[in-house]
Motif scaffolding. Structure first.
Motif, PDB file in Angstrom:
ATOM      1  N   THR A  65       0.866  -1.163   0.000  1.00 43.75           N
ATOM      2  CA  THR A  65       0.000   0.000   0.000  1.00 43.75           C
ATOM      3  C   THR A  65       0.903   1.214   0.000  1.00 43.75           C
ATOM      4  N   GLU A  66       0.317   2.345  -0.124  1.00 44.49           N
ATOM      5  CA  GLU A  66       1.134   3.555  -0.163  1.00 44.49           C
ATOM      6  C   GLU A  66       1.959   3.657   1.116  1.00 44.49           C
ATOM      7  N   GLY A  67       3.250   3.470   0.971  1.00 37.10           N
ATOM      8  CA  GLY A  67       4.159   3.636   2.096  1.00 37.10           C
ATOM      9  C   GLY A  67       4.426   2.403   2.934  1.00 37.10           C
ATOM     10  N   SER A  68       3.906   1.225   2.568  1.00 35.18           N
ATOM     11  CA  SER A  68       4.224   0.046   3.372  1.00 35.18           C
ATOM     12  C   SER A  68       4.103  -1.248   2.565  1.00 35.18           C
ATOM     13  N   LEU A  69       4.874  -2.214   3.019  1.00 35.33           N
ATOM     14  CA  LEU A  69       4.806  -3.574   2.496  1.00 35.33           C
ATOM     15  C   LEU A  69       4.369  -4.470   3.646  1.00 35.33           C
ATOM     16  N   GLN A  70       3.487  -5.412   3.359  1.00 32.85           N
ATOM     17  CA  GLN A  70       3.039  -6.324   4.402  1.00 32.85           C
ATOM     18  C   GLN A  70       3.106  -7.747   3.887  1.00 32.85           C
ATOM     19  N   VAL A  71       3.701  -8.622   4.677  1.00 31.58           N
ATOM     20  CA  VAL A  71       3.757 -10.045   4.361  1.00 31.58           C
ATOM     21  C   VAL A  71       2.937 -10.777   5.417  1.00 31.58           C
ATOM     22  N   GLU A  72       2.140 -11.763   4.946  1.00 34.47           N
ATOM     23  CA  GLU A  72       1.310 -12.562   5.838  1.00 34.47           C
ATOM     24  C   GLU A  72       1.571 -14.031   5.542  1.00 34.47           C
ATOM     25  N   VAL A  73       1.770 -14.809   6.594  1.00 33.05           N
ATOM     26  CA  VAL A  73       1.956 -16.251   6.462  1.00 33.05           C
ATOM     27  C   VAL A  73       0.888 -16.918   7.312  1.00 33.05           C
ATOM     28  N   THR A  74       0.082 -17.760   6.660  1.00 31.35           N
ATOM     29  CA  THR A  74      -1.029 -18.419   7.339  1.00 31.35           C
ATOM     30  C   THR A  74      -0.779 -19.914   7.367  1.00 31.35           C
ATOM     31  N   ASP A  75      -0.889 -20.501   8.565  1.00 27.65           N
ATOM     32  CA  ASP A  75      -0.794 -21.951   8.684  1.00 27.65           C
ATOM     33  C   ASP A  75      -2.087 -22.480   9.297  1.00 27.65           C
ATOM     34  N   THR A  76      -2.186 -23.785   9.456  1.00 25.71           N
ATOM     35  CA  THR A  76      -3.440 -24.386   9.912  1.00 25.71           C
ATOM     36  C   THR A  76      -3.388 -24.867  11.362  1.00 25.71           C
ATOM     37  N   ARG A  77      -2.405 -24.439  12.105  1.00 30.66           N
ATOM     38  CA  ARG A  77      -2.282 -24.858  13.502  1.00 30.66           C
ATOM     39  C   ARG A  77      -2.596 -23.681  14.411  1.00 30.66           C
ATOM     40  N   GLY A  96      14.031 -16.317  15.562  1.00 30.80           N
ATOM     41  CA  GLY A  96      13.309 -15.840  14.392  1.00 30.80           C
ATOM     42  C   GLY A  96      12.372 -14.690  14.670  1.00 30.80           C
ATOM     43  N   LEU A  97      11.524 -14.837  15.681  1.00 33.51           N
ATOM     44  CA  LEU A  97      10.584 -13.751  15.976  1.00 33.51           C
ATOM     45  C   LEU A  97      11.277 -12.534  16.570  1.00 33.51           C
ATOM     46  N   LEU A  98      12.411 -12.745  17.227  1.00 31.93           N
ATOM     47  CA  LEU A  98      13.189 -11.587  17.689  1.00 31.93           C
ATOM     48  C   LEU A  98      13.687 -10.782  16.493  1.00 31.93           C
ATOM     49  N   LEU A  99      14.099 -11.477  15.420  1.00 31.47           N
ATOM     50  CA  LEU A  99      14.506 -10.787  14.193  1.00 31.47           C
ATOM     51  C   LEU A  99      13.330 -10.058  13.558  1.00 31.47           C
ATOM     52  N   VAL A 100      12.181 -10.732  13.475  1.00 25.32           N
ATOM     53  CA  VAL A 100      10.996 -10.105  12.896  1.00 25.32           C
ATOM     54  C   VAL A 100      10.645  -8.855  13.696  1.00 25.32           C
ATOM     55  N   GLU A 101      10.647  -8.972  15.010  1.00 31.50           N
ATOM     56  CA  GLU A 101      10.319  -7.839  15.871  1.00 31.50           C
ATOM     57  C   GLU A 101      11.297  -6.676  15.673  1.00 31.50           C
ATOM     58  N   ALA A 102      12.572  -7.000  15.474  1.00 30.23           N
ATOM     59  CA  ALA A 102      13.590  -5.961  15.287  1.00 30.23           C
ATOM     60  C   ALA A 102      13.514  -5.315  13.902  1.00 30.23           C
ATOM     61  N   LEU A 103      13.158  -6.086  12.883  1.00 28.18           N
ATOM     62  CA  LEU A 103      13.181  -5.575  11.513  1.00 28.18           C
ATOM     63  C   LEU A 103      11.876  -4.920  11.072  1.00 28.18           C
ATOM     64  N   ALA A 104      10.754  -5.450  11.531  1.00 31.90           N
ATOM     65  CA  ALA A 104       9.449  -4.942  11.082  1.00 31.90           C
ATOM     66  C   ALA A 104       9.063  -3.700  11.876  1.00 31.90           C
ATOM     67  N   ASP A 105       8.296  -2.840  11.234  1.00 29.68           N
ATOM     68  CA  ASP A 105       7.754  -1.689  11.946  1.00 29.68           C
ATOM     69  C   ASP A 105       6.572  -2.098  12.821  1.00 29.68           C
ATOM     70  N   ASP A 106       5.908  -3.171  12.423  1.00 25.75           N
ATOM     71  CA  ASP A 106       4.797  -3.704  13.203  1.00 25.75           C
ATOM     72  C   ASP A 106       4.618  -5.160  12.807  1.00 25.75           C
ATOM     73  N   TRP A 107       4.120  -5.976  13.720  1.00 24.97           N
ATOM     74  CA  TRP A 107       3.834  -7.369  13.413  1.00 24.97           C
ATOM     75  C   TRP A 107       2.812  -7.881  14.408  1.00 24.97           C
ATOM     76  N   GLY A 108       2.173  -8.983  14.054  1.00 25.23           N
ATOM     77  CA  GLY A 108       1.182  -9.532  14.955  1.00 25.23           C
ATOM     78  C   GLY A 108       0.681 -10.879  14.477  1.00 25.23           C
ATOM     79  N   VAL A 109      -0.299 -11.390  15.226  1.00 23.81           N
ATOM     80  CA  VAL A 109      -0.897 -12.686  14.949  1.00 23.81           C
ATOM     81  C   VAL A 109      -2.403 -12.513  14.974  1.00 23.81           C
TER      82      VAL A 109
END
Length: 133
Positions: A65-77, A96-109
């Motif tokens: 979107t204007e000004g951001s990239l978002q990646v989503e990974v969906t699993d079945t568990r 892994g999630l420590l890296l995601v937390e450090a690199l992303a501007d926002d993340w969640g589940v």
């Protein structure tokens, strides 16, 4: 896109993201491409390692979107929710999630609304260099 819940599936997903970002105007060596590709690698590895259900694939979605990239990974568990923790100093995993937390501007589940499972997403703010309509 949908990928097999295997290390090969995670590798193909990571490569697809890098190629797609390049096509969208974020060259391979750009900070946005490298960062989103690394985030994707971590999220897909987690989907394969912790979200794997035999016979079920994981899904990957990339949006810009204007000004951001978002990646989503969906699993079945659904019962294994990710959370960053303090990894064992001698451990070979758990960062892994420590890296995601450090690199992303926002993340969640978020839970999947119509089926068992969850979506882990990460967002990176970036100058808008989107696709050509």
């Amino acid at each position: 896109m949908r990928f097999t819940s295997t290390p090969r599936g995670a590798r193909l997903a990571r490569r697809l993201i890098s190629h797609r970002l390049n096509e969208w105007g974020h060259p391979y060596a750009s900070p946005a491409n490298e960062t989103v590709t690394l985030i994707t690698a971590e999220l897909t590895a987690n989907a394969v390692r912790h979200g794997h259900v035999p016979g079920r694939d994981f899904h990957l979605r990339l949006t810009e979107t204007e000004g951001s990239l978002q990646v989503e990974v969906t699993d079945t568990r659904a019962e294994k929710l990710p959370s960053p923790g303090i990894p064992c100093p001698d451990g070979e995993s758990g960062r892994g999630l420590l890296l995601v937390e450090a690199l992303a501007d926002d993340w969640g589940v978020a839970p999947r609304p119509t089926a068992p499972g969850k979506t882990v997403w990460a967002q990176l703010r970036t100058p808008a260099v989107g696709r050509t309509p």
